[in-house]
Design a protein around this motif. Structure first.
Motif, PDB file in Angstrom:
ATOM      1  N   LEU A 103     -22.026   9.696-101.229  1.00  0.00           N
ATOM      2  CA  LEU A 103     -21.918  11.126-100.918  1.00  0.00           C
ATOM      3  C   LEU A 103     -21.711  11.944-102.190  1.00  0.00           C
ATOM      4  CD1 LEU A 103     -19.579  11.303 -97.784  1.00  0.00           C
ATOM      5  CD2 LEU A 103     -21.957  12.024 -97.887  1.00  0.00           C
ATOM      6  N   GLN A 104     -20.774  11.489-102.991  1.00  0.00           N
ATOM      7  CA  GLN A 104     -20.430  12.207-104.212  1.00  0.00           C
ATOM      8  C   GLN A 104     -21.629  12.335-105.154  1.00  0.00           C
ATOM      9  OE1 GLN A 104     -17.196  10.415-106.414  1.00  0.00           O
ATOM     10  NE2 GLN A 104     -16.127  12.370-106.503  1.00  0.00           N
ATOM     11  N   LYS A 105     -22.389  11.260-105.275  1.00  0.00           N
ATOM     12  CA  LYS A 105     -23.556  11.258-106.155  1.00  0.00           C
ATOM     13  C   LYS A 105     -24.628  12.225-105.649  1.00  0.00           C
ATOM     14  CE  LYS A 105     -26.878   8.180-108.441  1.00  0.00           C
ATOM     15  NZ  LYS A 105     -28.041   9.054-108.233  1.00  0.00           N
ATOM     16  N   ILE A 106     -24.879  12.200-104.342  1.00  0.00           N
ATOM     17  CA  ILE A 106     -25.895  13.087-103.771  1.00  0.00           C
ATOM     18  C   ILE A 106     -25.474  14.550-103.897  1.00  0.00           C
ATOM     19  CG2 ILE A 106     -27.092  13.740-101.634  1.00  0.00           C
ATOM     20  CD1 ILE A 106     -26.878  10.806-100.777  1.00  0.00           C
ATOM     21  N   ILE A 107     -24.194  14.805-103.663  1.00  0.00           N
ATOM     22  CA  ILE A 107     -23.678  16.175-103.797  1.00  0.00           C
ATOM     23  C   ILE A 107     -23.951  16.714-105.198  1.00  0.00           C
ATOM     24  CG2 ILE A 107     -21.552  17.540-103.950  1.00  0.00           C
ATOM     25  CD1 ILE A 107     -20.487  15.753-101.641  1.00  0.00           C
ATOM     26  N   THR A 108     -23.728  15.871-106.196  1.00  0.00           N
ATOM     27  CA  THR A 108     -23.945  16.278-107.586  1.00  0.00           C
ATOM     28  C   THR A 108     -25.430  16.397-107.913  1.00  0.00           C
ATOM     29  OG1 THR A 108     -21.892  15.181-108.265  1.00  0.00           O
ATOM     30  CG2 THR A 108     -23.490  15.691-109.995  1.00  0.00           C
ATOM     31  N   ASP A 109     -26.192  15.364-107.560  1.00  0.00           N
ATOM     32  CA  ASP A 109     -27.611  15.332-107.920  1.00  0.00           C
ATOM     33  C   ASP A 109     -28.418  16.429-107.226  1.00  0.00           C
ATOM     34  OD1 ASP A 109     -27.024  13.151-109.460  1.00  0.00           O
ATOM     35  OD2 ASP A 109     -27.936  11.666-108.118  1.00  0.00           O
ATOM     36  N   GLU A 110     -28.106  16.675-105.962  1.00  0.00           N
ATOM     37  CA  GLU A 110     -28.896  17.628-105.174  1.00  0.00           C
ATOM     38  C   GLU A 110     -28.248  19.008-105.068  1.00  0.00           C
ATOM     39  OE1 GLU A 110     -31.827  16.983-104.296  1.00  0.00           O
ATOM     40  OE2 GLU A 110     -31.889  14.808-104.553  1.00  0.00           O
ATOM     41  N   GLN A 111     -27.053  19.148-105.651  1.00  0.00           N
ATOM     42  CA  GLN A 111     -26.310  20.414-105.598  1.00  0.00           C
ATOM     43  C   GLN A 111     -26.121  20.875-104.150  1.00  0.00           C
ATOM     44  OE1 GLN A 111     -28.777  22.711-108.472  1.00  0.00           O
ATOM     45  NE2 GLN A 111     -26.931  22.719-109.756  1.00  0.00           N
ATOM     46  N   ILE A 112     -25.528  19.974-103.368  1.00  0.00           N
ATOM     47  CA  ILE A 112     -25.275  20.227-101.956  1.00  0.00           C
ATOM     48  C   ILE A 112     -24.226  21.331-101.797  1.00  0.00           C
ATOM     49  CG2 ILE A 112     -24.414  19.200 -99.809  1.00  0.00           C
ATOM     50  CD1 ILE A 112     -27.121  18.061-100.674  1.00  0.00           C
ATOM     51  N   ASP A 113     -24.434  22.207-100.811  1.00  0.00           N
ATOM     52  CA  ASP A 113     -23.499  23.312-100.580  1.00  0.00           C
ATOM     53  C   ASP A 113     -22.347  22.915 -99.662  1.00  0.00           C
ATOM     54  OD1 ASP A 113     -24.756  25.706-101.955  1.00  0.00           O
ATOM     55  OD2 ASP A 113     -26.446  24.980-100.767  1.00  0.00           O
ATOM     56  N   PHE A 114     -22.642  22.149 -98.606  1.00  0.00           N
ATOM     57  CA  PHE A 114     -21.572  21.676 -97.741  1.00  0.00           C
ATOM     58  C   PHE A 114     -22.047  20.491 -96.900  1.00  0.00           C
ATOM     59  CE2 PHE A 114     -23.718  25.107 -95.551  1.00  0.00           C
ATOM     60  CZ  PHE A 114     -23.862  24.673 -94.239  1.00  0.00           C
ATOM     61  N   ILE A 115     -21.058  19.785 -96.327  1.00  0.00           N
ATOM     62  CA  ILE A 115     -21.313  18.609 -95.497  1.00  0.00           C
ATOM     63  C   ILE A 115     -21.096  18.984 -94.037  1.00  0.00           C
ATOM     64  CG2 ILE A 115     -20.471  16.301 -94.890  1.00  0.00           C
ATOM     65  CD1 ILE A 115     -19.665  15.941 -97.813  1.00  0.00           C
ATOM     66  N   VAL A 116     -21.963  18.468 -93.168  1.00  0.00           N
ATOM     67  CA  VAL A 116     -21.748  18.574 -91.723  1.00  0.00           C
ATOM     68  C   VAL A 116     -21.648  17.158 -91.182  1.00  0.00           C
ATOM     69  CG1 VAL A 116     -22.687  19.310 -89.505  1.00  0.00           C
ATOM     70  CG2 VAL A 116     -23.029  20.751 -91.524  1.00  0.00           C
ATOM     71  N   MET A 117     -20.612  16.882 -90.411  1.00  0.00           N
ATOM     72  CA  MET A 117     -20.459  15.542 -89.840  1.00  0.00           C
ATOM     73  C   MET A 117     -19.879  15.622 -88.440  1.00  0.00           C
ATOM     74  SD  MET A 117     -17.127  13.989 -91.816  1.00  0.00           S
ATOM     75  CE  MET A 117     -16.746  12.856 -90.480  1.00  0.00           C
ATOM     76  N   GLY A 118     -20.286  14.677 -87.579  1.00  0.00           N
ATOM     77  CA  GLY A 118     -19.745  14.620 -86.237  1.00  0.00           C
ATOM     78  C   GLY A 118     -18.422  13.886 -86.211  1.00  0.00           C
ATOM     79  N   THR A 119     -17.586  14.204 -85.223  1.00  0.00           N
ATOM     80  CA  THR A 119     -16.305  13.524 -85.119  1.00  0.00           C
ATOM     81  C   THR A 119     -15.867  13.429 -83.666  1.00  0.00           C
ATOM     82  OG1 THR A 119     -13.994  13.562 -85.811  1.00  0.00           O
ATOM     83  CG2 THR A 119     -15.027  15.672 -85.471  1.00  0.00           C
ATOM     84  N   ASN A 120     -15.378  12.251 -83.291  1.00  0.00           N
ATOM     85  CA  ASN A 120     -14.728  12.111 -81.986  1.00  0.00           C
ATOM     86  C   ASN A 120     -13.447  11.304 -82.091  1.00  0.00           C
ATOM     87  OD1 ASN A 120     -15.467   9.441 -82.182  1.00  0.00           O
ATOM     88  ND2 ASN A 120     -16.967   9.505 -80.530  1.00  0.00           N
ATOM     89  N   GLY A 121     -13.052  10.993 -83.314  1.00  0.00           N
ATOM     90  CA  GLY A 121     -11.762  10.346 -83.536  1.00  0.00           C
ATOM     91  C   GLY A 121     -11.778   8.843 -83.586  1.00  0.00           C
ATOM     92  N   ASN A 122     -12.900   8.246 -83.214  1.00  0.00           N
ATOM     93  CA  ASN A 122     -12.856   6.780 -83.169  1.00  0.00           C
ATOM     94  C   ASN A 122     -14.219   6.147 -83.436  1.00  0.00           C
ATOM     95  OD1 ASN A 122     -11.531   4.332 -82.755  1.00  0.00           O
ATOM     96  ND2 ASN A 122     -12.224   4.225 -80.627  1.00  0.00           N
TER      97      ASN A 122
END
Length: 282
Positions: A103-122
């Motif tokens: 994640l960190q590498k892609i954020i830097t290489d592609e200049q990502i603005d923000f992350i979207v992720m799903g969550t249900n706790g488990n």
């Protein structure tokens, strides 16, 4: 054009968050980088005594994961088409390794603005993201993270909530949100929960009201020792579409998905949570 990074394990929860990410991307003219990762298990060469057999096992694991990735990509494209988002630019990435490092590498290489992720706790995705050994990596991710609960459905953002302890470092997040909500023509509702009455706190709140005097910004104060109850009432009472919080340093991100206010926020019905970087003043 904005760039969204969407990590997925192809679960039902992730698919719902993908639909949210698609519609969000379309509304703000963004492209999406879809990431799927896997990790190789550690197999001792001494236990088998056959290095070539171990290599065969690794090759099989890699092939199985890649075959699954190839099978799921058309499904995601079909979801995009079904939701009238097939004109969006989608980039699919398949990587082996520790998810947070990738994640960190892609954020830097592609200049990502923000992350979207799903969550249900488990789900397994959260376990990958939030294992105790990966916390230090997540602490170094400085971009906003949008957590989408399983039941969340994308809709026009009318009311955006922001929970604050009235710390100086929270002002940066509020400034970011004022810009965002103005562009969306949404109202920003700032919540501060007091555990006990305090004249100094009320004076501090008044100074915030003066500094952030805007027709689209309102301040809401609740006196209650149970912060969680106050926040949930605020979300329901003010019809909040998106709740925003600031990521504290050290253990805060871990607390986001542990038994804390932030965890309960993330799983509260259908309200997504936006986690912002806390600006440090030196």
């Amino acid at each position: 054009m904005k760039k969204i990074l969407f990590p997925t394990d192809f679960s039902e929860t992730a698919h719902n968050a993908f639909i949210y990410a698609l519609k969000l991307a379309k509304s703000i003219n963004a492209e999406i980088f879809v990431l799927n990762t896997y990790e190789m298990p550690v197999i001792s060469t001494t236990s088998a005594g056959q290095p070539e057999l171990i290599q065969s096992v690794y090759n099989s694991i890699e092939l199985n994961n890649f075959e699954n990735f190839k099978k799921e990509v058309p499904n995601l494209r079909a979801i995009a088409e079904k939701n009238d988002c097939n004109d969006l630019q989608l980039t699919f990435i398949f990587e082996e390794g520790i998810m947070l490092s990738i994640l960190q590498k892609i954020i830097t290489d592609e200049q990502i603005d923000f992350i979207v992720m799903g969550t249900n706790g488990n789900n397994s995705l959260e376990k990958k993201l939030l294992g105790s050994n990966t916390l230090h990596v997540m602490e170094n991710i400085d971009i906003p993270i949008l957590s989408v609960p399983k039941k969340a459905q994308f809709k026009r953002l009318t009311n955006v909530g922001y929970a604050t302890m009235l710390r100086e470092s929270d002002k940066n997040g509020l400034k970011q949100l004022i810009k965002i909500t103005k562009n969306l023509n949404a109202d920003l509702k700032v919540l501060h929960v007091m555990r006990k009455e305090s004249d100094s706190t009320m004076d501090l709140l008044d100074s915030w009201k003066t500094e952030f005097n805007d027709e689209h910004v309102s301040f809401h104060t609740v006196l209650n020792e149970k912060i969680e109850d106050s926040v949930f009432f605020f979300i329901d009472d003010q019809l909040i579409d998106l709740m925003c919080i600031v990521k504290r340093h050290l253990n805060f991100f871990e607390k986001l998905f542990s038994s804390s206010l932030s965890k309960q926020l993330s799983y509260h019905a259908d309200v997504p949570v936006l986690v912002l970087k806390e600006k440090v003043h030196t």
